[in-house]
Design a protein around this motif. Structure first.
Motif, short mmCIF file in Angstrom:
data_model
loop_
_atom_site.label_atom_id
_atom_site.label_comp_id
_atom_site.label_asym_id
_atom_site.label_seq_id
_atom_site.Cartn_x
_atom_site.Cartn_y
_atom_site.Cartn_z
N ILE A 130 13.10 13.29 -4.37
CA ILE A 130 12.60 13.46 -3.03
C ILE A 130 11.77 12.25 -2.62
CG2 ILE A 130 11.63 15.20 -1.52
CD1 ILE A 130 12.64 17.19 -3.12
N ALA A 131 10.72 12.23 -3.39
CA ALA A 131 9.74 11.44 -3.17
C ALA A 131 10.20 9.90 -3.12
CB ALA A 131 8.50 11.29 -4.24
N ALA A 132 11.16 9.39 -4.04
CA ALA A 132 11.49 8.34 -3.83
C ALA A 132 12.49 8.07 -2.69
CB ALA A 132 12.72 8.13 -5.20
N THR A 133 13.34 9.05 -1.98
CA THR A 133 14.01 8.93 -1.18
C THR A 133 13.15 8.57 0.24
OG1 THR A 133 15.92 10.22 -2.13
CG2 THR A 133 15.85 10.08 0.37
N HIS A 134 12.24 10.06 0.40
CA HIS A 134 11.43 9.80 1.42
C HIS A 134 10.70 8.66 1.77
CE1 HIS A 134 11.36 14.15 2.92
NE2 HIS A 134 12.41 14.02 2.19
N GLY A 135 10.21 7.91 0.53
CA GLY A 135 9.53 6.58 0.51
C GLY A 135 10.22 5.66 1.05
N THR A 136 11.58 5.54 0.79
CA THR A 136 12.37 4.33 1.06
C THR A 136 12.66 4.64 2.64
OG1 THR A 136 13.44 4.32 -1.16
CG2 THR A 136 14.57 3.32 0.58
N ALA A 137 13.05 5.68 2.94
CA ALA A 137 13.16 5.64 4.44
C ALA A 137 12.07 5.64 5.43
CB ALA A 137 13.82 7.38 4.65
N LEU A 138 10.77 6.02 5.24
CA LEU A 138 9.66 5.62 5.64
C LEU A 138 9.32 4.33 5.70
CD1 LEU A 138 7.42 9.03 4.64
CD2 LEU A 138 8.31 8.32 6.83
N SER A 139 9.80 3.48 4.72
CA SER A 139 9.56 2.13 4.58
C SER A 139 10.48 1.35 5.45
CB SER A 139 9.99 1.63 2.96
OG SER A 139 9.10 1.97 2.12
N VAL A 140 11.71 1.92 6.02
CA VAL A 140 12.46 1.30 6.82
C VAL A 140 11.70 1.42 8.17
CG1 VAL A 140 14.64 1.35 7.90
CG2 VAL A 140 14.58 1.72 5.46
N LEU A 141 11.26 2.63 8.50
CA LEU A 141 10.53 2.85 9.78
C LEU A 141 9.52 2.06 9.94
CD1 LEU A 141 10.21 4.63 12.53
CD2 LEU A 141 8.93 6.20 10.98
N HIS A 142 8.61 1.66 8.82
CA HIS A 142 7.35 0.74 9.02
C HIS A 142 7.71 -0.60 9.16
CE1 HIS A 142 5.44 3.80 5.82
NE2 HIS A 142 5.46 4.12 7.29
N GLY A 145 0.67 -1.22 -0.16
CA GLY A 145 -0.09 0.06 0.04
C GLY A 145 0.96 1.16 -0.13
N PHE A 146 1.86 1.12 0.95
CA PHE A 146 2.83 2.44 0.89
C PHE A 146 3.56 2.58 -0.47
CE2 PHE A 146 6.33 5.06 2.19
CZ PHE A 146 6.01 6.23 2.71
N GLY A 147 3.88 1.51 -0.92
CA GLY A 147 4.76 1.30 -2.36
C GLY A 147 3.66 1.92 -3.39
N VAL A 148 2.16 1.65 -3.22
CA VAL A 148 1.39 2.48 -4.47
C VAL A 148 1.57 3.70 -4.13
CG1 VAL A 148 -0.90 2.66 -4.80
CG2 VAL A 148 0.09 0.18 -4.38
N GLY A 149 1.70 4.25 -2.86
CA GLY A 149 1.79 5.76 -2.56
C GLY A 149 3.14 6.28 -3.49
N ILE A 150 4.25 5.57 -3.18
CA ILE A 150 5.48 6.03 -3.77
C ILE A 150 5.29 5.78 -5.51
CG2 ILE A 150 7.87 5.18 -4.11
CD1 ILE A 150 7.59 3.97 -1.31
N ASN A 151 4.85 4.87 -5.79
CA ASN A 151 4.67 4.76 -7.22
C ASN A 151 3.77 5.82 -7.77
OD1 ASN A 151 3.50 4.00 -9.90
ND2 ASN A 151 4.20 1.80 -9.37
#
Length: 448
Positions: A90-102, A67-73
């Motif tokens: 910026i979206a790609a970098t923030h998405g990856t960092a937030l995925s680690v937190l999740h 689901g969060f990957g869909v947001g990144i996409n």
């Protein structure tokens, strides 16, 4: 690869070229799900029940990642279509960092809750112990799942569908090979039983992530994940979650549904819980390929929306709907013709096979019409309209089917639960068409 091909190439061959790698990988992923369950079923019916009870939580973890990957996409595709490459980075970098937190949060929470969760549905200590063994190992790889799916959506957002196809194939094939080795202790491998199935799954996920990292480092893609883009940007984070949270809920709703239905069916017999678990494994062979087409459609529809190619957006939706419908027709025929042999792959109990065959035939009545809901949800997510997509999923997985199952099982027993599936699909399809047309075609796709 020049991403302009997403608004220049004829639509049908474009969707086919983007979707087919995902359809192939999803078919292999479906095969993995079936093979994994087949080997676990060879241990015992208790093991199969444990796997069925763990599945909703496992599905929830995947729902957060996908689901969060869909947001990144969606966000990346939109900014690439608008030719704003810096914001896409910026979206790609923030998405990856937030995925680690999740991943870190979910690992801790999911492992801690499983003993109490399992006791809600069974009093069998054997089933509970098996479920805890499986889930503790499987959920320890949650961070790997989050990162792998984050990179999968990054590659999809720039049209590199073949990369994600290979990545998924590597993970699934690794899992299929390791399953019997770890479960039954073949050769030099230890006999781990149900824990071996979880370990094989985790190793498969690691292999997929390693492949994505190697390809990202070695290939030239129009995206960059870098510390220099890891700056505070609440607007981007808000957009990632605005699409990602509804998409997470969309994908997590089946977990709620399965848990509720397990509660209803357990009242009659544990065999019906096993049947429901088998169905959800089998239906992946139908819905995952359809989801592969939708995944191929998402970056195309998002890119064209960002580029203001509104007529193409409408055509992309219609063609995707026809393709998804064709898969559902094939799935319906298979389930009608071979319902009992399919159930018999996972249990030797003749009573369970007969009841499962009946369930599969009834549920399959809703497959074809469900293509409308599946396609509409995917299109809305690709266009960044996550809330509207969530409305459709809420109807499909909660607001209609759960009350219908509760009422119908009071009339027809367990068979009433199976009939609730096609009732919910038919009603939701009508709602999905209305929601899509009101939220997209009429207000947004008019020429400006």
């Amino acid at each position: 690869m020049n991403e302009y091909f997403m608004k220049e190439k004829p639509i049908f061959p474009l969707i086919v070229s983007m979707a087919m790698p995902m359809v192939i990988s999803m078919l292999v992923n479906s095969l993995y799900n079936i093979v994994d369950s087949f080997f676990v079923a060879q241990i015992s019916e208790d093991a199969m029940m444990a796997l069925s009870l763990v599945y909703p939580v496992q599905n929830y973890i995947n729902a957060v990642a996908i689901g969060f990957g869909v947001g990144i996409n969606a966000v990346i595709s939109y900014y690439l279509g608008a030719q704003d490459h810096k914001t896409a980075n910026i979206a790609a970098t923030h998405g990856t960092a937030l995925s680690v937190l999740h991943g870190l949060v979910i690992t801790i929470c999911s492992i801690a809750m499983m003993p109490s969760f399992l006791r809600m549905f069974t009093k069998s200590q054997v089933v509970i112990d098996m479920g805890i063994r499986y889930s503790t190992i499987a959920f320890s790889f949650s961070l790997v799942i989050m990162l792998a799916l984050s990179f999968e959506k990054l590659f999809q957002s720039v049209g590199r569908m073949k990369v994600t196809m290979v990545g998924l194939l590597i993970g699934c094939v690794t899992n299929i090979i390791l399953d019997p080795l770890f479960i039954f202790g073949i050769g030099c491998f230890p006999k781990l039983g149900i824990a071996g199935a979880a370990l094989a799954t985790g190793i498969g996920q690691v292999s997929t992530l390693v492949f994505y990292l190697i390809v990202y480092k070695k290939s030239d893609i129009p995206l960059c994940i870098s510390r220099k883009y890891l700056v505070r940007n609440g607007q981007i984070d808000q957009k990632l979650y605005a699409v990602g949270i509804p998409a997470m809920l969309n994908l997590a709703l089946p977990s709620l549904l399965i848990s509720c239905l397990n509660g209803l069916l357990a009242f009659y017999s544990s065999s019906y819980v096993v049947i429901l678990g088998i169905y959800y494994k089998l239906q992946t062979f139908i819905y995952l390929p359809a989801n592969g087409i939708v995944q191929g459609m998402r970056p195309i529809i998002g890119y064209n929306y960002g580029a203001r190619e509104y007529q193409r957006v409408s055509q992309i939706y219609r063609i995707t709907l026809y393709m998804s419908g064709a898969i559902m027709i094939a799935g319906t025929l298979i389930c009608l013709i071979a319902s009992e042999p399919l159930i018999g792959m996972f249990t030797s109990n003749r009573e369970t096979v007969r009841a499962g065959g009946t369930a599969l035939r009834i549920i399959s009545a809703g497959f074809i019409v469900s293509a409308v809901s599946v396609t509409s949800c995917g299109a809305l997510e690709g266009l960044g309209k996550g809330v509207q997509s969530l409305v459709i999923s809420l109807c499909r997985y909660a607001l209609i089917i759960i009350p219908a199952a509760y009422l119908l099982c009071r009339i027809w027993g367990p068979v009433g639960v199976w009939n609730a599936f096609w009732v919910a699909e038919a009603v939701t399809a009508i709602i999905a068409l209305v929601v899509y047309r009101c939220s997209v075609e009429r207000p947004s796709l008019k020429k400006q």
